[in-house]
Design a protein around this motif. Structure first.
Motif, PDB file in Angstrom:
ATOM      1  N   SER A 175      45.607  68.735  10.131  1.00 44.67           N
ATOM      2  CA  SER A 175      46.357  68.003  11.158  1.00 44.67           C
ATOM      3  C   SER A 175      47.825  68.370  11.083  1.00 44.67           C
ATOM      4  N   SER A 176      48.369  68.872  12.176  1.00 46.08           N
ATOM      5  CA  SER A 176      49.800  69.181  12.200  1.00 46.08           C
ATOM      6  C   SER A 176      50.627  67.899  12.285  1.00 46.08           C
ATOM      7  N   GLU A 177      49.990  66.791  12.676  1.00 42.65           N
ATOM      8  CA  GLU A 177      50.699  65.508  12.769  1.00 42.65           C
ATOM      9  C   GLU A 177      50.891  64.883  11.394  1.00 42.65           C
ATOM     10  N   THR A 178      49.850  64.874  10.571  1.00 43.01           N
ATOM     11  CA  THR A 178      49.910  64.188   9.279  1.00 43.01           C
ATOM     12  C   THR A 178      50.150  65.127   8.105  1.00 43.01           C
ATOM     13  N   GLY A 179      49.925  66.424   8.302  1.00 45.68           N
ATOM     14  CA  GLY A 179      50.031  67.371   7.205  1.00 45.68           C
ATOM     15  C   GLY A 179      48.732  67.537   6.427  1.00 45.68           C
ATOM     16  N   GLN A 180      47.674  66.860   6.856  1.00 42.42           N
ATOM     17  CA  GLN A 180      46.366  67.013   6.219  1.00 42.42           C
ATOM     18  C   GLN A 180      45.982  68.495   6.156  1.00 42.42           C
ATOM     19  N   GLY A 181      45.642  68.966   4.969  1.00 42.83           N
ATOM     20  CA  GLY A 181      45.193  70.349   4.809  1.00 42.83           C
ATOM     21  C   GLY A 181      46.292  71.366   4.600  1.00 42.83           C
ATOM     22  N   LYS A 182      47.543  70.949   4.633  1.00 44.16           N
ATOM     23  CA  LYS A 182      48.653  71.901   4.530  1.00 44.16           C
ATOM     24  C   LYS A 182      48.639  72.658   3.201  1.00 44.16           C
ATOM     25  N   GLU A 183      48.446  71.939   2.093  1.00 38.93           N
ATOM     26  CA  GLU A 183      48.480  72.590   0.781  1.00 38.93           C
ATOM     27  C   GLU A 183      47.328  73.583   0.627  1.00 38.93           C
ATOM     28  N   GLN A 184      46.151  73.212   1.131  1.00 35.09           N
ATOM     29  CA  GLN A 184      45.008  74.122   1.050  1.00 35.09           C
ATOM     30  C   GLN A 184      45.255  75.365   1.902  1.00 35.09           C
ATOM     31  N   ALA A 185      45.866  75.182   3.071  1.00 32.20           N
ATOM     32  CA  ALA A 185      46.185  76.325   3.933  1.00 32.20           C
ATOM     33  C   ALA A 185      47.110  77.297   3.198  1.00 32.20           C
ATOM     34  N   TRP A 186      48.138  76.756   2.535  1.00 32.59           N
ATOM     35  CA  TRP A 186      49.051  77.624   1.771  1.00 32.59           C
ATOM     36  C   TRP A 186      48.318  78.307   0.628  1.00 32.59           C
ATOM     37  N   SER A 187      47.386  77.603  -0.001  1.00 33.29           N
ATOM     38  CA  SER A 187      46.607  78.203  -1.081  1.00 33.29           C
ATOM     39  C   SER A 187      45.810  79.399  -0.571  1.00 33.29           C
ATOM     40  N   TRP A 188      45.196  79.254   0.591  1.00 28.61           N
ATOM     41  CA  TRP A 188      44.465  80.369   1.206  1.00 28.61           C
ATOM     42  C   TRP A 188      45.381  81.556   1.447  1.00 28.61           C
ATOM     43  N   ILE A 189      46.551  81.262   2.032  1.00 32.44           N
ATOM     44  CA  ILE A 189      47.487  82.328   2.407  1.00 32.44           C
ATOM     45  C   ILE A 189      47.993  83.066   1.164  1.00 32.44           C
ATOM     46  N   GLU A 190      48.373  82.301   0.143  1.00 34.43           N
ATOM     47  CA  GLU A 190      48.889  82.926  -1.078  1.00 34.43           C
ATOM     48  C   GLU A 190      47.811  83.749  -1.768  1.00 34.43           C
ATOM     49  N   GLU A 191      46.586  83.251  -1.768  1.00 35.12           N
ATOM     50  CA  GLU A 191      45.475  83.997  -2.362  1.00 35.12           C
ATOM     51  C   GLU A 191      45.222  85.296  -1.605  1.00 35.12           C
ATOM     52  N   ALA A 192      45.317  85.224  -0.275  1.00 34.29           N
ATOM     53  CA  ALA A 192      45.076  86.414   0.551  1.00 34.29           C
ATOM     54  C   ALA A 192      46.119  87.495   0.291  1.00 34.29           C
ATOM     55  N   MET A 193      47.329  87.076  -0.087  1.00 35.24           N
ATOM     56  CA  MET A 193      48.411  88.041  -0.289  1.00 35.24           C
ATOM     57  C   MET A 193      48.468  88.599  -1.706  1.00 35.24           C
ATOM     58  N   GLU A 194      47.730  88.004  -2.631  1.00 29.45           N
ATOM     59  CA  GLU A 194      47.853  88.350  -4.042  1.00 29.45           C
ATOM     60  C   GLU A 194      47.606  89.832  -4.326  1.00 29.45           C
ATOM     61  N   ASN A 195      46.607  90.388  -3.669  1.00 29.28           N
ATOM     62  CA  ASN A 195      46.220  91.777  -3.962  1.00 29.28           C
ATOM     63  C   ASN A 195      46.826  92.785  -2.987  1.00 29.28           C
ATOM     64  N   PHE A 196      47.835  92.332  -2.233  1.00 25.26           N
ATOM     65  CA  PHE A 196      48.454  93.238  -1.268  1.00 25.26           C
ATOM     66  C   PHE A 196      49.255  94.304  -2.007  1.00 25.26           C
ATOM     67  N   PRO A 197      49.144  95.590  -1.608  1.00 24.08           N
ATOM     68  CA  PRO A 197      49.892  96.659  -2.289  1.00 24.08           C
ATOM     69  C   PRO A 197      51.391  96.427  -2.212  1.00 24.08           C
ATOM     70  N   ASN A 198      52.073  96.713  -3.311  1.00 20.03           N
ATOM     71  CA  ASN A 198      53.540  96.591  -3.308  1.00 20.03           C
ATOM     72  C   ASN A 198      54.170  97.817  -2.671  1.00 20.03           C
TER      73      ASN A 198
END
Length: 198
Positions: A175-198
């Motif tokens: 929910s963009s109104e309450t912030g529900q799920g925001k931390e999990q969304a960031w966790s997904w994004i950070e995990e997706a970027m972990e193995n990105f080539p430098n």
């Protein structure tokens, strides 16, 4: 992630206009008016970086938002808006397909669907398209604040079944109104970027 810098850098319609900095990209896909811009704004704690509109079909370009000089959110045009001509929808489809199949910087595609409704055929086709090309994806169910919490499991089940019952860890109630799920969304994004080539 604490966001201290966020800016839109380009609205592109073809590969020649894509950013040339080799940074990871998180693409946002979904029907018009599903809440892609609100999703971005909530995650970065801004009210209006990503332009929201009450008029579906307003996003007609690939909008690249540079976040903390680390990665891009890429807001792709919404699909399924009836008042846009078939020619225009076809043009958008080709633009989206070209971006998704040719852009090696894509680390994750978030398919945004309205938690209140069963996914559309376009949503299901997008999921199948990403699977066919081996592009990582997850499904964000937006507007959770519009549904009583006691009915969340029922709505999750309907949406998951419509997508062919992918694993539950591919789904996020948001929910963009309450912030529900925001931390999990960031966790997904950070995990997706972990193995990105430098």
């Amino acid at each position: 992630m604490d966001v201290n810098k966020a800016e839109i850098v380009i609205s592109a319609v073809n590969p020649k206009q894509y950013p040339t900095t080799f940074l990871p990209e998180i693409a946002l896909s979904g029907r018009s008016n599903v809440g892609k811009s609100s999703f971005i704004n909530r995650l970065i704690n801004r009210k209006a970086l990503a332009r929201t509109s009450s008029k579906p079909g307003k996003t007609q370009t690939l909008n690249f938002y540079l976040i903390n000089d680390l990665f891009y959110f890429v807001d792709v045009p919404g699909y399924g808006y009836a008042k846009v001509s078939k020619t225009e929808r076809h043009k958008w489809g080709l633009m989206i397909e070209e971006y998704l199949t040719s852009r090696k910087a894509i680390r994750l595609v978030l398919i945004l669907v309205d938690f209140r409704h069963e996914p559309s055929q376009e949503d299901i086709r997008m999921k199948e398209f990403l699977e066919f090309y081996g592009i990582p994806y997850k499904i964000v169910m937006t507007k959770a604040d519009k549904i009583p919490r006691g009915k969340w499991n029922k709505h999750l089940s309907v949406i998951r079944n419509a997508f062919g019952k992918p694993p539950e860890d591919l789904f996020l109630i948001f929910s963009s109104e309450t912030g529900q799920g925001k931390e999990q969304a960031w966790s997904w994004i950070e995990e997706a970027m972990e193995n990105f080539p430098n």
